[in-house]
Design a protein around this motif. Structure first.
Motif, PDB file in Angstrom:
ATOM      1  N   SER A 100      60.889 -44.706  14.191  1.00  0.00           N
ATOM      2  CA  SER A 100      59.538 -45.164  14.497  1.00  0.00           C
ATOM      3  C   SER A 100      59.047 -44.620  15.838  1.00  0.00           C
ATOM      4  CB  SER A 100      59.514 -46.684  14.501  1.00  0.00           C
ATOM      5  OG  SER A 100      58.213 -47.150  14.664  1.00  0.00           O
ATOM      6  N   LEU A 101      59.926 -44.562  16.820  1.00  0.00           N
ATOM      7  CA  LEU A 101      59.544 -44.028  18.123  1.00  0.00           C
ATOM      8  C   LEU A 101      59.193 -42.541  18.030  1.00  0.00           C
ATOM      9  CD1 LEU A 101      59.253 -44.709  21.119  1.00  0.00           C
ATOM     10  CD2 LEU A 101      61.625 -44.005  21.402  1.00  0.00           C
ATOM     11  N   MET A 102      59.967 -41.792  17.273  1.00  0.00           N
ATOM     12  CA  MET A 102      59.662 -40.374  17.098  1.00  0.00           C
ATOM     13  C   MET A 102      58.376 -40.176  16.298  1.00  0.00           C
ATOM     14  SD  MET A 102      61.673 -38.400  18.692  1.00  0.00           S
ATOM     15  CE  MET A 102      61.812 -39.554  20.029  1.00  0.00           C
ATOM     16  N   ALA A 103      58.077 -41.098  15.390  1.00  0.00           N
ATOM     17  CA  ALA A 103      56.797 -41.026  14.671  1.00  0.00           C
ATOM     18  C   ALA A 103      55.635 -41.216  15.634  1.00  0.00           C
ATOM     19  CB  ALA A 103      56.755 -42.068  13.562  1.00  0.00           C
ATOM     20  N   SER A 104      55.802 -42.115  16.608  1.00  0.00           N
ATOM     21  CA  SER A 104      54.730 -42.303  17.580  1.00  0.00           C
ATOM     22  C   SER A 104      54.565 -41.064  18.470  1.00  0.00           C
ATOM     23  CB  SER A 104      54.978 -43.553  18.423  1.00  0.00           C
ATOM     24  OG  SER A 104      56.119 -43.417  19.226  1.00  0.00           O
ATOM     25  N   VAL A 105      55.668 -40.397  18.816  1.00  0.00           N
ATOM     26  CA  VAL A 105      55.578 -39.146  19.571  1.00  0.00           C
ATOM     27  C   VAL A 105      54.843 -38.081  18.741  1.00  0.00           C
ATOM     28  CG1 VAL A 105      56.937 -37.229  20.521  1.00  0.00           C
ATOM     29  CG2 VAL A 105      57.606 -39.589  20.988  1.00  0.00           C
ATOM     30  N   LEU A 106      55.146 -38.038  17.462  1.00  0.00           N
ATOM     31  CA  LEU A 106      54.474 -37.078  16.581  1.00  0.00           C
ATOM     32  C   LEU A 106      52.981 -37.370  16.483  1.00  0.00           C
ATOM     33  CD1 LEU A 106      55.090 -34.635  14.819  1.00  0.00           C
ATOM     34  CD2 LEU A 106      55.491 -36.190  12.920  1.00  0.00           C
ATOM     35  N   PHE A 107      52.609 -38.646  16.454  1.00  0.00           N
ATOM     36  CA  PHE A 107      51.195 -38.991  16.424  1.00  0.00           C
ATOM     37  C   PHE A 107      50.485 -38.569  17.709  1.00  0.00           C
ATOM     38  CE2 PHE A 107      52.289 -42.474  13.236  1.00  0.00           C
ATOM     39  CZ  PHE A 107      51.822 -41.727  12.165  1.00  0.00           C
ATOM     40  N   VAL A 108      51.168 -38.662  18.845  1.00  0.00           N
ATOM     41  CA  VAL A 108      50.575 -38.189  20.102  1.00  0.00           C
ATOM     42  C   VAL A 108      50.349 -36.688  20.033  1.00  0.00           C
ATOM     43  CG1 VAL A 108      51.032 -37.827  22.554  1.00  0.00           C
ATOM     44  CG2 VAL A 108      51.444 -40.058  21.538  1.00  0.00           C
ATOM     45  N   LEU A 109      51.326 -35.966  19.507  1.00  0.00           N
ATOM     46  CA  LEU A 109      51.182 -34.514  19.384  1.00  0.00           C
ATOM     47  C   LEU A 109      50.049 -34.132  18.437  1.00  0.00           C
ATOM     48  CD1 LEU A 109      54.917 -33.435  19.224  1.00  0.00           C
ATOM     49  CD2 LEU A 109      53.338 -33.152  21.136  1.00  0.00           C
ATOM     50  N   LEU A 110      49.770 -34.976  17.461  1.00  0.00           N
ATOM     51  CA  LEU A 110      48.696 -34.709  16.508  1.00  0.00           C
ATOM     52  C   LEU A 110      47.354 -35.259  16.984  1.00  0.00           C
ATOM     53  CD1 LEU A 110      50.629 -35.421  13.195  1.00  0.00           C
ATOM     54  CD2 LEU A 110      49.967 -33.207  14.130  1.00  0.00           C
ATOM     55  N   ALA A 111      47.290 -35.661  18.254  1.00  0.00           N
ATOM     56  CA  ALA A 111      46.059 -36.137  18.897  1.00  0.00           C
ATOM     57  C   ALA A 111      45.523 -37.414  18.255  1.00  0.00           C
ATOM     58  CB  ALA A 111      44.994 -35.055  18.908  1.00  0.00           C
ATOM     59  N   ALA A 112      46.421 -38.361  17.992  1.00  0.00           N
ATOM     60  CA  ALA A 112      46.029 -39.676  17.492  1.00  0.00           C
ATOM     61  C   ALA A 112      46.673 -40.745  18.378  1.00  0.00           C
ATOM     62  CB  ALA A 112      46.466 -39.841  16.043  1.00  0.00           C
ATOM     63  N   PRO A 113      46.189 -40.891  19.623  1.00  0.00           N
ATOM     64  CA  PRO A 113      46.856 -41.806  20.552  1.00  0.00           C
ATOM     65  C   PRO A 113      46.755 -43.272  20.151  1.00  0.00           C
ATOM     66  CG  PRO A 113      44.837 -40.983  21.510  1.00  0.00           C
ATOM     67  CD  PRO A 113      45.063 -40.226  20.237  1.00  0.00           C
ATOM     68  N   ASP A 114      45.676 -43.673  19.465  1.00  0.00           N
ATOM     69  CA  ASP A 114      45.562 -45.066  19.044  1.00  0.00           C
ATOM     70  C   ASP A 114      46.609 -45.410  17.988  1.00  0.00           C
ATOM     71  OD1 ASP A 114      44.291 -43.270  17.386  1.00  0.00           O
ATOM     72  OD2 ASP A 114      42.727 -44.658  16.748  1.00  0.00           O
ATOM     73  N   VAL A 115      46.828 -44.511  17.063  1.00  0.00           N
ATOM     74  CA  VAL A 115      47.852 -44.722  16.041  1.00  0.00           C
ATOM     75  C   VAL A 115      49.239 -44.675  16.677  1.00  0.00           C
ATOM     76  CG1 VAL A 115      48.796 -43.850  13.870  1.00  0.00           C
ATOM     77  CG2 VAL A 115      46.360 -43.714  14.295  1.00  0.00           C
ATOM     78  N   ALA A 116      49.421 -43.796  17.654  1.00  0.00           N
ATOM     79  CA  ALA A 116      50.714 -43.680  18.331  1.00  0.00           C
ATOM     80  C   ALA A 116      51.059 -44.956  19.083  1.00  0.00           C
ATOM     81  CB  ALA A 116      50.694 -42.493  19.288  1.00  0.00           C
ATOM     82  N   MET A 117      50.082 -45.540  19.775  1.00  0.00           N
ATOM     83  CA  MET A 117      50.355 -46.775  20.509  1.00  0.00           C
ATOM     84  C   MET A 117      50.647 -47.925  19.567  1.00  0.00           C
ATOM     85  SD  MET A 117      47.914 -46.621  23.840  1.00  0.00           S
ATOM     86  CE  MET A 117      48.469 -48.227  24.300  1.00  0.00           C
ATOM     87  N   THR A 118      49.949 -47.986  18.450  1.00  0.00           N
ATOM     88  CA  THR A 118      50.213 -49.036  17.474  1.00  0.00           C
ATOM     89  C   THR A 118      51.605 -48.874  16.874  1.00  0.00           C
ATOM     90  OG1 THR A 118      47.869 -49.127  16.943  1.00  0.00           O
ATOM     91  CG2 THR A 118      49.374 -50.111  15.360  1.00  0.00           C
TER      92      THR A 118
END
Length: 85
Positions: free
Chosen positions: A40-58
């Motif tokens: 799950s933590l790596m998924a949030s890092v991937l979301f940051v890389l894909l320019a979706a910081p709101d989804v990454a923080m959630t």
């Protein structure tokens, strides 16, 4: 997408696949819980890389933080119940 971003995304994906494999193959419940939290933590890092910081923080807050805490809390309660019997 730049080469560095692509490399970081591939590394995050590899960490997610490795964590998922550890979670499935592990005989130890705490290790499996921590590996699922890593996925799950790596998924949030991937979301940051894909320019979706709101989804990454959630994902970081609920997926890796709250869910991992909840699993450990329930695991502790189940072990307490087994010790009382």
């Amino acid at each position: 997408m730049s080469t560095l971003t692509l490399l970081m995304a591939v590394l995050a994906l590899a960490a997610m696949l490795g964590g998922a494999a550890v979670a499935v193959a592990s005989k130890s419940t705490p290790v499996a819980i921590l590996a699922a939290g890593l996925v799950s933590l790596m998924a949030s890092v991937l979301f940051v890389l894909l320019a979706a910081p709101d989804v990454a923080m959630t994902e970081a807050a609920i997926g890796s933080g709250l869910t991992t805490f909840l699993f450990f809390f329930v695991l502790g309660r189940v072990k307490e119940e087994q010790d009382d019997d």
